[in-house]
Motif scaffolding. Structure first.
Motif, PDB file in Angstrom:
ATOM      1  N   GLU A  56     -19.800 -12.357 -36.530  1.00 17.96           N
ATOM      2  CA  GLU A  56     -19.681 -12.708 -35.120  1.00 17.96           C
ATOM      3  C   GLU A  56     -20.646 -13.792 -34.675  1.00 17.96           C
ATOM      4  O   GLU A  56     -20.350 -14.522 -33.753  1.00 17.96           O
ATOM      5  CB  GLU A  56     -19.966 -11.472 -34.253  1.00 17.96           C
ATOM      6  CG  GLU A  56     -18.993 -10.342 -34.450  1.00 17.96           C
ATOM      7  CD  GLU A  56     -17.640 -10.641 -33.854  1.00 17.96           C
ATOM      8  OE1 GLU A  56     -17.585 -11.166 -32.746  1.00 17.96           O
ATOM      9  OE2 GLU A  56     -16.637 -10.355 -34.520  1.00 17.96           O
ATOM     10  N   GLN A  83     -14.046  -7.558 -37.810  1.00 16.96           N
ATOM     11  CA  GLN A  83     -13.247  -8.742 -37.476  1.00 16.96           C
ATOM     12  C   GLN A  83     -12.497  -9.376 -38.651  1.00 16.96           C
ATOM     13  O   GLN A  83     -11.284  -9.474 -38.643  1.00 16.96           O
ATOM     14  CB  GLN A  83     -14.170  -9.780 -36.826  1.00 16.96           C
ATOM     15  CG  GLN A  83     -13.435 -11.005 -36.353  1.00 16.96           C
ATOM     16  CD  GLN A  83     -12.445 -10.690 -35.249  1.00 16.96           C
ATOM     17  OE1 GLN A  83     -12.699  -9.857 -34.394  1.00 16.96           O
ATOM     18  NE2 GLN A  83     -11.285 -11.337 -35.274  1.00 16.96           N
ATOM     19  N   LYS A 131      -9.979  -7.036 -40.479  1.00 17.85           N
ATOM     20  CA  LYS A 131      -8.741  -6.697 -39.753  1.00 17.85           C
ATOM     21  C   LYS A 131      -7.827  -7.915 -39.702  1.00 17.85           C
ATOM     22  O   LYS A 131      -6.611  -7.796 -39.768  1.00 17.85           O
ATOM     23  CB  LYS A 131      -9.033  -6.093 -38.372  1.00 17.85           C
ATOM     24  CG  LYS A 131      -9.679  -6.983 -37.364  1.00 17.85           C
ATOM     25  CD  LYS A 131      -9.801  -6.284 -35.995  1.00 17.85           C
ATOM     26  CE  LYS A 131     -10.488  -7.186 -34.984  1.00 17.85           C
ATOM     27  NZ  LYS A 131     -10.381  -6.731 -33.615  1.00 17.85           N
ATOM     28  N   ARG A 165     -25.137  -3.088 -33.989  1.00 16.06           N
ATOM     29  CA  ARG A 165     -25.686  -4.303 -33.379  1.00 16.06           C
ATOM     30  C   ARG A 165     -27.153  -4.100 -33.059  1.00 16.06           C
ATOM     31  O   ARG A 165     -27.503  -3.165 -32.330  1.00 16.06           O
ATOM     32  CB  ARG A 165     -24.936  -4.617 -32.097  1.00 16.06           C
ATOM     33  CG  ARG A 165     -23.433  -4.632 -32.364  1.00 16.06           C
ATOM     34  CD  ARG A 165     -22.718  -5.655 -31.587  1.00 16.06           C
ATOM     35  NE  ARG A 165     -21.370  -5.779 -32.129  1.00 16.06           N
ATOM     36  CZ  ARG A 165     -20.416  -6.457 -31.552  1.00 16.06           C
ATOM     37  NH1 ARG A 165     -20.646  -7.073 -30.426  1.00 16.06           N
ATOM     38  NH2 ARG A 165     -19.229  -6.546 -32.107  1.00 16.06           N
ATOM     39  N   LEU A 202     -25.705  -0.006 -27.013  1.00 19.64           N
ATOM     40  CA  LEU A 202     -26.114   0.898 -28.084  1.00 19.64           C
ATOM     41  C   LEU A 202     -26.327   0.063 -29.342  1.00 19.64           C
ATOM     42  O   LEU A 202     -25.748  -1.014 -29.481  1.00 19.64           O
ATOM     43  CB  LEU A 202     -25.004   1.921 -28.365  1.00 19.64           C
ATOM     44  CG  LEU A 202     -24.662   2.909 -27.258  1.00 19.64           C
ATOM     45  CD1 LEU A 202     -23.341   3.606 -27.568  1.00 19.64           C
ATOM     46  CD2 LEU A 202     -25.771   3.936 -27.086  1.00 19.64           C
ATOM     47  N   GLU A 219     -18.336  -5.154 -19.263  1.00 17.11           N
ATOM     48  CA  GLU A 219     -17.334  -5.658 -20.217  1.00 17.11           C
ATOM     49  C   GLU A 219     -16.876  -4.509 -21.111  1.00 17.11           C
ATOM     50  O   GLU A 219     -17.676  -3.867 -21.766  1.00 17.11           O
ATOM     51  CB  GLU A 219     -17.960  -6.762 -21.069  1.00 17.11           C
ATOM     52  CG  GLU A 219     -17.014  -7.323 -22.100  1.00 17.11           C
ATOM     53  CD  GLU A 219     -17.757  -8.041 -23.229  1.00 17.11           C
ATOM     54  OE1 GLU A 219     -18.636  -8.862 -22.945  1.00 17.11           O
ATOM     55  OE2 GLU A 219     -17.448  -7.737 -24.405  1.00 17.11           O
ATOM     56  N   LEU A 220     -15.554  -4.258 -21.121  1.00 18.12           N
ATOM     57  CA  LEU A 220     -15.026  -3.148 -21.925  1.00 18.12           C
ATOM     58  C   LEU A 220     -14.436  -3.632 -23.238  1.00 18.12           C
ATOM     59  O   LEU A 220     -14.356  -2.884 -24.211  1.00 18.12           O
ATOM     60  CB  LEU A 220     -13.923  -2.400 -21.164  1.00 18.12           C
ATOM     61  CG  LEU A 220     -14.254  -1.797 -19.803  1.00 18.12           C
ATOM     62  CD1 LEU A 220     -13.048  -1.025 -19.282  1.00 18.12           C
ATOM     63  CD2 LEU A 220     -15.454  -0.891 -19.895  1.00 18.12           C
ATOM     64  N   SER A 265     -13.234  -7.423 -25.653  1.00 22.57           N
ATOM     65  CA  SER A 265     -12.925  -8.847 -25.718  1.00 22.57           C
ATOM     66  C   SER A 265     -11.936  -9.078 -26.842  1.00 22.57           C
ATOM     67  O   SER A 265     -11.870  -8.294 -27.804  1.00 22.57           O
ATOM     68  CB  SER A 265     -14.178  -9.708 -25.844  1.00 22.57           C
ATOM     69  OG  SER A 265     -14.876  -9.351 -26.978  1.00 22.57           O
ATOM     70  N   ARG A 316      -6.293 -15.864 -32.803  1.00 24.98           N
ATOM     71  CA  ARG A 316      -7.177 -16.332 -33.873  1.00 24.98           C
ATOM     72  C   ARG A 316      -6.593 -17.579 -34.534  1.00 24.98           C
ATOM     73  O   ARG A 316      -5.379 -17.819 -34.480  1.00 24.98           O
ATOM     74  CB  ARG A 316      -7.337 -15.265 -34.964  1.00 24.98           C
ATOM     75  CG  ARG A 316      -7.285 -13.841 -34.507  1.00 24.98           C
ATOM     76  CD  ARG A 316      -8.409 -13.471 -33.584  1.00 24.98           C
ATOM     77  NE  ARG A 316      -8.479 -11.990 -33.478  1.00 24.98           N
ATOM     78  CZ  ARG A 316      -9.305 -11.339 -32.707  1.00 24.98           C
ATOM     79  NH1 ARG A 316     -10.117 -11.992 -31.892  1.00 24.98           N
ATOM     80  NH2 ARG A 316      -9.327 -10.015 -32.685  1.00 24.98           N
ATOM     81  N   CYS A 319      -8.211  -7.549 -30.538  1.00 26.51           N
ATOM     82  CA  CYS A 319      -9.320  -7.267 -29.614  1.00 26.51           C
ATOM     83  C   CYS A 319     -10.158  -6.108 -30.131  1.00 26.51           C
ATOM     84  O   CYS A 319      -9.739  -5.376 -31.037  1.00 26.51           O
ATOM     85  CB  CYS A 319      -8.785  -6.910 -28.229  1.00 26.51           C
ATOM     86  SG  CYS A 319      -7.984  -5.301 -28.182  1.00 26.51           S
TER      87      CYS A 319
HETATM   88  P1  AMO Z   1     -17.420  -7.993 -28.811  1.00 29.68           P
HETATM   89  O1  AMO Z   1     -18.674  -8.394 -29.491  1.00 29.68           O
HETATM   90  O2  AMO Z   1     -17.209  -8.478 -27.415  1.00 29.68           O
HETATM   91  O3  AMO Z   1     -16.150  -8.498 -29.629  1.00 29.68           O
HETATM   92  O4  AMO Z   1     -17.306  -6.405 -28.839  1.00 29.68           O
HETATM   93  C1  AMO Z   1     -16.148  -5.751 -28.394  1.00 29.68           C
HETATM   94  C2  AMO Z   1     -16.495  -4.620 -27.436  1.00 29.68           C
HETATM   95  O5  AMO Z   1     -17.351  -3.690 -28.092  1.00 29.68           O
HETATM   96  C3  AMO Z   1     -18.232  -3.120 -27.153  1.00 29.68           C
HETATM   97  N1  AMO Z   1     -19.625  -3.387 -27.557  1.00 29.68           N
HETATM   98  C4  AMO Z   1     -20.659  -2.554 -27.345  1.00 29.68           C
HETATM   99  N2  AMO Z   1     -20.736  -1.356 -26.754  1.00 29.68           N
HETATM  100  C5  AMO Z   1     -21.930  -0.763 -26.688  1.00 29.68           C
HETATM  101  N3  AMO Z   1     -23.070  -1.284 -27.183  1.00 29.68           N
HETATM  102  C6  AMO Z   1     -23.050  -2.493 -27.774  1.00 29.68           C
HETATM  103  N4  AMO Z   1     -24.186  -3.003 -28.261  1.00 29.68           N
HETATM  104  C7  AMO Z   1     -21.813  -3.184 -27.875  1.00 29.68           C
HETATM  105  N5  AMO Z   1     -21.419  -4.360 -28.400  1.00 29.68           N
HETATM  106  C8  AMO Z   1     -20.100  -4.460 -28.196  1.00 29.68           C
HETATM  107  C9  AMO Z   1     -17.959  -3.778 -25.805  1.00 29.68           C
HETATM  108  C10 AMO Z   1     -17.281  -5.059 -26.209  1.00 29.68           C
HETATM  109  O6  AMO Z   1     -16.430  -5.563 -25.208  1.00 29.68           O
HETATM  110  N6  AMO Z   1     -14.731  -9.046 -32.922  1.00 29.68           N
HETATM  111  C11 AMO Z   1     -14.715  -9.047 -31.460  1.00 29.68           C
HETATM  112  C12 AMO Z   1     -13.508  -8.310 -30.927  1.00 29.68           C
HETATM  113  C13 AMO Z   1     -12.209  -9.031 -31.201  1.00 29.68           C
HETATM  114  O7  AMO Z   1     -12.117 -10.215 -30.818  1.00 29.68           O
HETATM  115  O8  AMO Z   1     -11.301  -8.411 -31.769  1.00 29.68           O
HETATM  116  C14 AMO Z   1     -15.975  -8.359 -30.975  1.00 29.68           C
HETATM  117  O9  AMO Z   1     -16.677  -7.685 -31.679  1.00 29.68           O
HETATM  118  O10 AMO Z   1     -17.095  -2.947 -25.062  1.00 29.68           O
END
Ligand code: AMO
Length: 451
Positions: free
Chosen positions: A193, A215, A218, A236, A246, A374-375, A377, A381, A419
């Motif tokens: 990412e 990513q 899939k 993360r 988290l 943000e729920l 993204s 692709r 997503c």
């Molecule tokens: P992204 O990094 O936006 O996209 O992550 C997708 C969703 O995962 C959740 N999220 C988290 N929830 C809690 N704690 C965190 N540290 C955290 N990080 C992410 C969020 C976020 O919107 N590969 C792309 C997705 C894609 O394009 O298919 C991705 O990882 O709800």
């Protein structure tokens, strides 16, 4: 034969009172009891919620995972040993009772159980800092330190039961739409990412990382299975201490061949609608009124990134085109409920995100928001190897490290989109939970690696 229980010096007659499960098995959960079972013999098991001793009568409220029931030990009817033992047991001790069901209008479910035999599996010595009914505990760390007990509180029980049902409804939807459920490796060699930091691990004699997203896998799987989804942890290394981040979260990842980001937003809309119905039905059935369940319009509103930046600037935000949209700035335009922000600037997006065909500064991408949270993204692709390589080079990635991925693109990767939806954040939105830790069994964050 007579056994001594040392701590309490209670004399247990093994015929009536024991301490081992042995061949005892529960016949009936609390919610299966009803007055028509008058005279029936049952075996119930659970945790003592309260003991009331009125001399000749002892009332025990016993909780199991389905609810509560009453055990009534009456002098002259109940064997003395059992009655005496029950009186001495502390709340949350784990027991099993064999007994006879009797109608009792004032008791839960309109019945009581007259005990004839008892098993005391674990006697509690300490009074727990919270019980089933405790709604709030000022310091969340107090709760997390004793999470397994904390999770028994009714307020959290409902959240996690709803979480389970929401997951089932999402799985049902994706199965109906013919997605295949997959699992991809969580120990990986390279980042997928950019952005969020990775957790390094030892992998034999090499450095490896915990996967921050499935990513690339899939995407590859669209070549062999077309439509796939995975529900699994993402890792993360988030240094920030917030109520929405988290270090280990559960992501619901979809990827679909022969579709674009509009199709994925369609799936998300359906998933959110089903999830809301699921939560509503659960709360109605259990008469739970502690949760703020969101409403959803027939169509989730979609705003372009550019449109919102203008609105924010008009509302006095310092956001410039190209910036990320931070919650503190988004708050200025007061968007509530669910909405999509789409067509984000391309430059900050990960290398696999496709540019819009009519404007290569923007991308076919979206975020699903709930207020300023943000729920999800997602994006369309890139399916062409040369375009992907170009983007990776521009971002400073070493192509060699991604050879395992790039080589797949020589063999007919289809147009595809997908997503990731954060499950804990989704549950926050669906239940009005304010801290992400309360939608997580055992949260991991910058300060917490136990329990
Ligand atoms: P992204 O990094 O936006 O996209 O992550 C997708 C969703 O995962 C959740 N999220 C988290 N929830 C809690 N704690 C965190 N540290 C955290 N990080 C992410 C969020 C976020 O919107 N590969 C792309 C997705 C894609 O394009 O298919 C991705 O990882 O709800």
């Amino acid at each position: 034969m007579v056994t001594q229980i040392n701590t309490r010096q209670v004399t247990f007659d093994e015929n009536m009172i024991g301490t081992e499960l042995g061949d005892w098995r529960r016949t009936t959960y609390s919610d299966q009891l009803d007055p028509s079972m008058d005279g029936k013999q049952v075996t119930v098991m659970g945790w003592i919620s309260s003991v009331r001793d009125h001399g000749n009568l002892v009332f025990i409220l016993l909780n199991d995972k389905q609810g509560q029931m009453q055990i009534t030990a009456k002098a002259g009817v109940c064997p003395d040993d059992i009655k005496e033992t029950l009186v001495k047991l502390k709340e949350q001790s784990t027991i099993a009772v064999k007994g006879t069901v009797k109608p009792s209008p004032k008791a839960p479910k309109g019945v009581e159980i007259a005990p004839t035999e008892l098993r005391v599996f674990s006697q509690v010595e300490k009074i727990a800092p919270f019980t089933w009914q405790t709604k709030t505990v000022p310091n969340i760390d107090t709760r997390l330190e004793l999470r397994a007990v904390d999770l028994r509180r009714n307020i959290l029980q409902h959240v996690f039961k709803m979480r389970s049902l929401v997951l089932k409804s999402i799985r049902d939807y994706l199965y109906e739409k013919q997605f295949l459920e997959v699992n991809t490796p969580k120990m990986i060699a390279t980042a997928t990412e950019g952005g969020a930091a990775l957790f390094p691990i030892f992998y034999y004699n090499k450095e490896a990382f915990l996967a921050q997203s499935p990513q690339l896998y899939k995407e590859q799987l669209t070549l062999s299975f077309e439509k796939v989804f995975e529900i699994a942890p993402i890792f993360r290394a988030e240094a920030s201490r917030t109520n929405r981040h988290l270090s280990e979260a559960i992501s619901i990842d979809l990827e679909e061949a022969f579709s674009d980001y509009n199709d994925i937003m369609g799936h998300i809309e359906n998933i959110i609608k089903r999830s809301i119905t699921t939560v509503k039905e659960y709360c109605e059935k259990t008469k739970s009124t502690d949760y703020k369940i969101p409403e959803i319009p027939d169509k989730i509103p979609q705003y372009t990134y550019t449109e919102l930046v203008e609105k924010m600037q008009n509302a006095g935000a310092k956001t410039k085109w190209g910036d990320d949209l931070y919650p503190s700035q988004l708050k200025k335009i007061n968007l509530t409920g669910f909405y999509f922000i789409k067509d984000w600037p391309l430059a900050p997006k990960p290398f696999y995100v496709k540019a819009k065909s009519d404007n290569d500064k923007t991308s076919e991408s979206f975020d699903l928001m709930f207020g300023d949270l943000e729920l999800s993204s997602g994006s369309t692709r890139i399916e062409k190897r040369n375009e992907l390589e170009e983007r990776m080079k521009n971002k400073g990635f070493k192509l060699d490290a991604f050879d395992y991925h790039l080589r797949v693109f020589d063999y007919g990767v289809p147009p595809h989109a997908g997503c990731g939806i954060g499950l804990e954040r989704l549950m926050m939105a669906l239940t009005g939970t304010e801290n992400i830790r309360d939608a997580t069994f055992y949260p991991r964050d910058v300060d917490r690696l136990t329990p």
